[in-house]
Design a protein around this motif. Sequence first.
Motif, PDB file in Angstrom:
ATOM      1  N   GLY A  68      30.155  27.572  46.819  1.00  0.00           N
ATOM      2  CA  GLY A  68      30.563  26.211  46.491  1.00  0.00           C
ATOM      3  C   GLY A  68      30.076  25.795  45.115  1.00  0.00           C
ATOM      4  O   GLY A  68      30.760  25.054  44.406  1.00  0.00           O
ATOM      5  N   THR A  69      28.914  26.263  44.733  1.00  0.00           N
ATOM      6  CA  THR A  69      28.379  25.910  43.420  1.00  0.00           C
ATOM      7  C   THR A  69      29.313  26.422  42.324  1.00  0.00           C
ATOM      8  O   THR A  69      29.659  25.674  41.393  1.00  0.00           O
ATOM      9  N   HIS A 104      25.572  16.963  45.449  1.00  0.00           N
ATOM     10  CA  HIS A 104      25.166  18.377  45.376  1.00  0.00           C
ATOM     11  C   HIS A 104      25.217  18.872  43.932  1.00  0.00           C
ATOM     12  O   HIS A 104      24.339  19.614  43.494  1.00  0.00           O
ATOM     13  N   THR A 109      32.313  13.344  46.901  1.00  0.00           N
ATOM     14  CA  THR A 109      32.015  14.398  47.880  1.00  0.00           C
ATOM     15  C   THR A 109      32.388  13.883  49.268  1.00  0.00           C
ATOM     16  O   THR A 109      32.048  12.754  49.616  1.00  0.00           O
ATOM     17  N   GLU A 116      26.712  13.943  50.989  1.00  0.00           N
ATOM     18  CA  GLU A 116      25.438  14.641  51.206  1.00  0.00           C
ATOM     19  C   GLU A 116      24.606  13.983  52.302  1.00  0.00           C
ATOM     20  O   GLU A 116      23.615  14.537  52.744  1.00  0.00           O
ATOM     21  N   ASP A 154      34.505  17.235  45.910  1.00  0.00           N
ATOM     22  CA  ASP A 154      33.717  18.336  46.462  1.00  0.00           C
ATOM     23  C   ASP A 154      33.919  18.313  47.967  1.00  0.00           C
ATOM     24  O   ASP A 154      33.367  17.467  48.670  1.00  0.00           O
ATOM     25  N   ALA A 205      33.062  20.663  50.270  1.00  0.00           N
ATOM     26  CA  ALA A 205      32.323  21.748  50.938  1.00  0.00           C
ATOM     27  C   ALA A 205      32.413  21.592  52.458  1.00  0.00           C
ATOM     28  O   ALA A 205      32.417  22.572  53.191  1.00  0.00           O
ATOM     29  N   ARG A 206      32.473  20.316  52.915  1.00  0.00           N
ATOM     30  CA  ARG A 206      32.662  20.054  54.354  1.00  0.00           C
ATOM     31  C   ARG A 206      33.892  19.162  54.541  1.00  0.00           C
ATOM     32  O   ARG A 206      33.876  18.213  55.335  1.00  0.00           O
ATOM     33  N   LYS A 266      31.033  26.922  55.297  1.00  0.00           N
ATOM     34  CA  LYS A 266      30.257  26.176  56.294  1.00  0.00           C
ATOM     35  C   LYS A 266      31.043  26.020  57.592  1.00  0.00           C
ATOM     36  O   LYS A 266      30.479  25.886  58.664  1.00  0.00           O
TER      37      LYS A 266
HETATM   38  C1  LIG Z   1      28.234  18.939  49.318  1.00  0.00           C
HETATM   39  C2  LIG Z   1      28.066  20.382  48.974  1.00  0.00           C
HETATM   40  N1  LIG Z   1      28.756  20.896  47.945  1.00  0.00           N
HETATM   41  C3  LIG Z   1      28.697  22.188  47.632  1.00  0.00           C
HETATM   42  C4  LIG Z   1      27.894  23.044  48.345  1.00  0.00           C
HETATM   43  C5  LIG Z   1      27.986  24.491  48.008  1.00  0.00           C
HETATM   44  O1  LIG Z   1      26.876  25.212  47.869  1.00  0.00           O
HETATM   45  P1  LIG Z   1      26.784  26.789  47.827  1.00  0.00           P
HETATM   46  O2  LIG Z   1      26.751  27.164  46.400  1.00  0.00           O
HETATM   47  O3  LIG Z   1      25.495  27.036  48.518  1.00  0.00           O
HETATM   48  O4  LIG Z   1      27.945  27.417  48.539  1.00  0.00           O
HETATM   49  C6  LIG Z   1      27.111  22.555  49.395  1.00  0.00           C
HETATM   50  C7  LIG Z   1      26.180  23.428  50.131  1.00  0.00           C
HETATM   51  O5  LIG Z   1      25.227  23.032  50.745  1.00  0.00           O
HETATM   52  C8  LIG Z   1      27.203  21.176  49.718  1.00  0.00           C
HETATM   53  O6  LIG Z   1      26.500  20.658  50.736  1.00  0.00           O
END
Ligand SMILES: Cc1ncc(COP(=O)(O)O)c(C=O)c1O
Length: 342
Positions: A60-61, A85, A141, A145, A172, A174-175, A205
């Motif tokens: 995700g980063t 994040h 996001t 978070e 973002d 991610a979820r 995730k």
């Molecule tokens: C909101 C959010 N964005 C992005 C990520 C992506 O992170 P990663 O690089 O660990 O896949 C996460 C992981 O915890 C997250 O919670």
Amino acid sequence: MDFSSDTAAPAHPAVIEAIAAANQGNQPSYGGDEVTARLRRHLSETFETDDLDFWLCASGTASNALALSILCSPIGAIACHEEAHIERDERGAPEFFSGGAKLRLLPGHGGQIDETALRAALAANNPNFVHETPLEALSLTNLTECGTAYPTSKIEQFVSLAKAEGLNAHLDGARLANALASTGASPAEMSWKAGIDVLTLGLTKTGAIGCEIILVFGSKRAEFPQLQARAKRSGHMPPKMRFLAAQAEAMLTDNLWMTLAAKANQTAREFADILCAKPGVTLAYPVDGNEVFCMLPPKIEALIRKAGVKCYPWPGGSYRFVCSWTTLASDLEAMRDLLAES
Ligand SMILES: Cc1ncc(COP(=O)(O)O)c(C=O)c1O
């Protein structure tokens, strides 16, 4: 009892099977393969549009940083929540990948940007004043978070405020599946229909091994070749792309990603009920998805620590407990039994 993260969970068997099925014979590299071609059709169906391009990453980063690198120049700034994040957990990756863009941090309860703060930042934005770093993008996001979900109407409103000032919009996700399951919005409604230019859609995730999709919508597709070039330059052009695509295809087929996210959300609600039945335990934020943030009285905190329950202390004094598709009823029962000792 492991409630540390949904990334601690195993991958769904359908993902493993899809990888095995993709492991047949030679296929063109770098996304020229059949599985990636099929994934395009799945994504068009899921997002109800052909007007998209996509790229696959293992983290995700990387996908956030690549996405933002085409939405903000090195001399611009990205408005985001102060707990985002991209600010707290990515070691400066957005700044690095963009070649120097700044993050402009905005406050707000529960991980959601405060509307007044956003309006003030946009009103003060002056791209012609050479001494200031102007905002060029807004990054939201969902889930946030803090485990809360922005309703689609809020995303739409914030994006339209930002666009009125010429900013690009990033989500973002991610979820994202947890936010969709919670709000009932469709993937299209929460992304391009709400004005989002680039979505980073996380599947890791939710149940994949490691698969995040950068989706570029509408007029921003003009920047897609630049995204690919940046992906190559930063080492995020997987030669055997088919194995990432196979994960995504398995997750999207028959809406598996949504089924798994809805299950994780439901488990989190049950988990929250168990915790909150104890006197002194309070929710720090509403449980909109698969994460529970609780304030714990010292006695329960000590009990949980002693029993080795895996969870994270969170800034602000709460504890974060995350449920995944694989969290079992027996995990919840074990927690109930443990709490009965207090
Ligand atoms: C909101 C959010 N964005 C992005 C990520 C992506 O992170 P990663 O690089 O660990 O896949 C996460 C992981 O915890 C997250 O919670």
